[in-house]
Scaffold this motif. Structure first.
Motif, PDB file in Angstrom:
ATOM      1  N   ARG A 363       6.340   2.914  10.135  1.00 16.70           N
ATOM      2  CA  ARG A 363       6.947   2.772   8.819  1.00 16.70           C
ATOM      3  C   ARG A 363       5.980   3.149   7.701  1.00 16.70           C
ATOM      4  O   ARG A 363       6.324   3.916   6.796  1.00 16.70           O
ATOM      5  CB  ARG A 363       7.435   1.335   8.627  1.00 16.70           C
ATOM      6  N   ARG A 364       4.769   2.618   7.763  1.00 12.77           N
ATOM      7  CA  ARG A 364       3.786   2.918   6.721  1.00 12.77           C
ATOM      8  C   ARG A 364       3.403   4.399   6.746  1.00 12.77           C
ATOM      9  O   ARG A 364       3.234   5.028   5.688  1.00 12.77           O
ATOM     10  CB  ARG A 364       2.549   2.033   6.911  1.00 12.77           C
ATOM     11  N   PHE A 365       3.270   4.961   7.940  1.00 13.63           N
ATOM     12  CA  PHE A 365       2.933   6.376   8.075  1.00 13.63           C
ATOM     13  C   PHE A 365       3.991   7.248   7.398  1.00 13.63           C
ATOM     14  O   PHE A 365       3.667   8.189   6.658  1.00 13.63           O
ATOM     15  CB  PHE A 365       2.822   6.744   9.560  1.00 13.63           C
ATOM     16  N   ILE A 366       5.266   6.951   7.651  1.00 15.37           N
ATOM     17  CA  ILE A 366       6.356   7.725   7.068  1.00 15.37           C
ATOM     18  C   ILE A 366       6.342   7.633   5.550  1.00 15.37           C
ATOM     19  O   ILE A 366       6.489   8.635   4.842  1.00 15.37           O
ATOM     20  CB  ILE A 366       7.713   7.242   7.627  1.00 15.37           C
ATOM     21  N   VAL A 367       6.158   6.428   5.036  1.00 12.94           N
ATOM     22  CA  VAL A 367       6.136   6.234   3.578  1.00 12.94           C
ATOM     23  C   VAL A 367       5.008   7.047   2.943  1.00 12.94           C
ATOM     24  O   VAL A 367       5.202   7.740   1.931  1.00 12.94           O
ATOM     25  CB  VAL A 367       5.996   4.739   3.232  1.00 12.94           C
ATOM     26  N   VAL A 407      -4.415   5.535   1.635  1.00 18.72           N
ATOM     27  CA  VAL A 407      -5.098   5.073   2.841  1.00 18.72           C
ATOM     28  C   VAL A 407      -6.240   4.118   2.513  1.00 18.72           C
ATOM     29  O   VAL A 407      -6.583   3.260   3.334  1.00 18.72           O
ATOM     30  CB  VAL A 407      -5.595   6.251   3.721  1.00 18.72           C
ATOM     31  N   ILE A 408      -6.825   4.241   1.314  1.00 24.26           N
ATOM     32  CA  ILE A 408      -7.852   3.272   0.912  1.00 24.26           C
ATOM     33  C   ILE A 408      -7.243   1.882   0.798  1.00 24.26           C
ATOM     34  O   ILE A 408      -7.795   0.892   1.306  1.00 24.26           O
ATOM     35  CB  ILE A 408      -8.503   3.699  -0.422  1.00 24.26           C
ATOM     36  N   PHE A 409      -6.092   1.776   0.141  1.00 24.38           N
ATOM     37  CA  PHE A 409      -5.417   0.484   0.028  1.00 24.38           C
ATOM     38  C   PHE A 409      -4.972  -0.026   1.396  1.00 24.38           C
ATOM     39  O   PHE A 409      -5.063  -1.224   1.693  1.00 24.38           O
ATOM     40  CB  PHE A 409      -4.210   0.593  -0.913  1.00 24.38           C
TER      41      PHE A 409
END
Length: 422
Positions: A363-367, A407-409
């Motif tokens: 999910r996070r990757f897609i977003v 990606v830092i967050f």
């Protein structure tokens, strides 16, 4: 780091890949100039498009599964069978879409696909590349990096020999046959892979019929691969199609030469992350403290080394254009700075992307892919009113500025133990 010091042959294979890539570019640049390089590069982007879901989706799941289990002939054979079935399924979908597109669209590469003979050769060689990629993924997962280096050498040398034969025998339409030689090199390498990898394991029809029971570990990575394909390689391919009309084939060749040098560095970083960082991250993904310690040590070396590499390329840019291509390509240095900055951010942010893949955080990757892809499209569409030739580089730069912030967050909130919310 012990992992890096023990990965000499991985580094050898990475440099072989980059070195052979520039041999292809040099041959085409000298004989066919910027227009020929633009055509070859566009074809290589198409190859990368086809390989993206297998490389970043299917085979990442394959590596994940192998690194979590002890090696056995039956178990590895079953995973290989499942992986091949998924590859066939994805390949057929992509191939049908490609043929339909080449039939209807006005593409610089359409001549290759409207001829049935060359189209069939391309299809076979593309799929052989997928099978070779499967074997190399097994080598990476099992840390058989000396064999992986031999594979890389064979793949590169057979491509160079094929290109050399086209020029030596003065074959009609040599540029098209040179393009085909790059992918037809997969056949002799497949023979090598068959005897050194595929024959080692046990297979059964039951492995084929049970393929859908394995979808839990394939599907998340396949979805992530599809999303990153649409927001990455697909957009890159479309932009390059537009570039032929926007700035012309000659200027496209100059721009592509600048991209080529930068992308060689990106390829080095991506291959380094795939063969060294990703397998160890996948192995320790369940131990958050150990993973954080590994990533911290890795980044303390990776970030400054990549920055020094990018800075060195910018300082030596005129010499690089002359050596790797020809004097005519020095005019491409106007593209270089923006491309380098964007690609350095890409290389650094990929560490977070690989952690998303290793943890199957779909999910996070897609977003993240959608947000960064939207930034790319918006800058490209609206930037044409303010930029001319710079618009492609500016769009790429802004995309990875956005992705790096995301990606830092992500890493701060998920993998830094003192801040972790998971």
């Amino acid at each position: 780091m012990n992992q890096i010091r023990s990965s000499f042959f991985s580094l050898v294979s990475i440099f072989l890949n980059v070195g052979f890539g520039f041999v292809y570019n040099k041959i085409v640049s000298v004989y066919f100039g910027p227009i020929g390089l633009a055509l070859l590069t566009h074809y290589q982007n198409l190859v990368a498009f086809f390989m993206h879901i297998p490389q970043e989706g299917i085979h990442k799941a394959f590596i994940n599964e192998l690194t979590q289990e002890q090696d056995s002939k039956a178990h590895t054979g079953r995973i290989i069978t499942h992986t091949v079935v998924w590859n066939v399924f994805i390949f057929l979908i992509q191939w049908i879409c490609l043929i339909v597109y080449m039939y209807w669209a006005d593409s610089p590469l359409e001549e290759l696909f409207l001829d049935k003979g060359s189209s069939l050769l391309i299809g076979v060689s593309f799929f052989l590349f997928v099978l070779n990629l499967l074997a190399s993924s097994w080598m990476v997962a099992r840390h058989k990096l000396k064999r992986y280096a031999v594979y890389t050498f064979l793949l590169g040398i057979t491509s160079v020999l094929g290109m050399g034969c086209c020029l030596y025998f003065d074959i009609t339409d040599s540029l098209y046959w040179i393009i085909l030689a790059v992918t037809l090199s997969n056949f002799p390498v497949f023979i090598y892979m068959f005897f050194t990898v595929f024959r080692k394991f046990q297979y059964s029809w039951k492995d084929v019929t049970s393929v859908f029971s394995s979808k839990d570990y394939f599907m998340p990575l396949i979805i992530m691969g599809v999303v990153s394909l649409l927001s990455g390689k697909f957009l890159d391919y479309v932009v390059r199609e537009i570039a032929f009309d926007l700035i012309g084939p000659y200027e496209s060749g100059l721009w592509q030469s600048a991209v080529k040098i930068s992308q060689a560095f990106v390829f080095l970083c991506g291959a380094f992350l795939s063969t060294i960082f990703y397998p160890y991250a996948a192995e320790s993904i369940k131990d958050k403290q150990a993973l954080h310690a590994f990533v911290k040590k890795f980044m303390l070396l990776y970030v400054p080394v990549t920055f020094i590499g990018v800075a060195s390329m910018f300082v030596l840019r005129d010499l690089l254009f002359q050596i790797l291509f020809s004097k005519e390509f020095i005019k491409a240095d106007k593209y270089f700075l923006l491309i380098l900055i964007g690609d350095w951010l890409r290389c650094v942010s990929w560490v977070g992307a690989y952690l998303l893949m290793a943890s199957s955080d779909t999910r996070r990757f897609i977003v993240y892919e959608i947000i960064s892809g939207a930034a790319f499209i918006l800058v490209f569409i609206f930037g044409t009113d303010y930029f001319t030739w710079e618009v492609m580089a500016m769009a790429n730069l802004m995309r990875y500025v956005v992705y790096s912030v995301l990606v830092i967050f992500y890493y701060r909130n998920v993998w830094m133990v003192e801040n972790s919310r998971l």
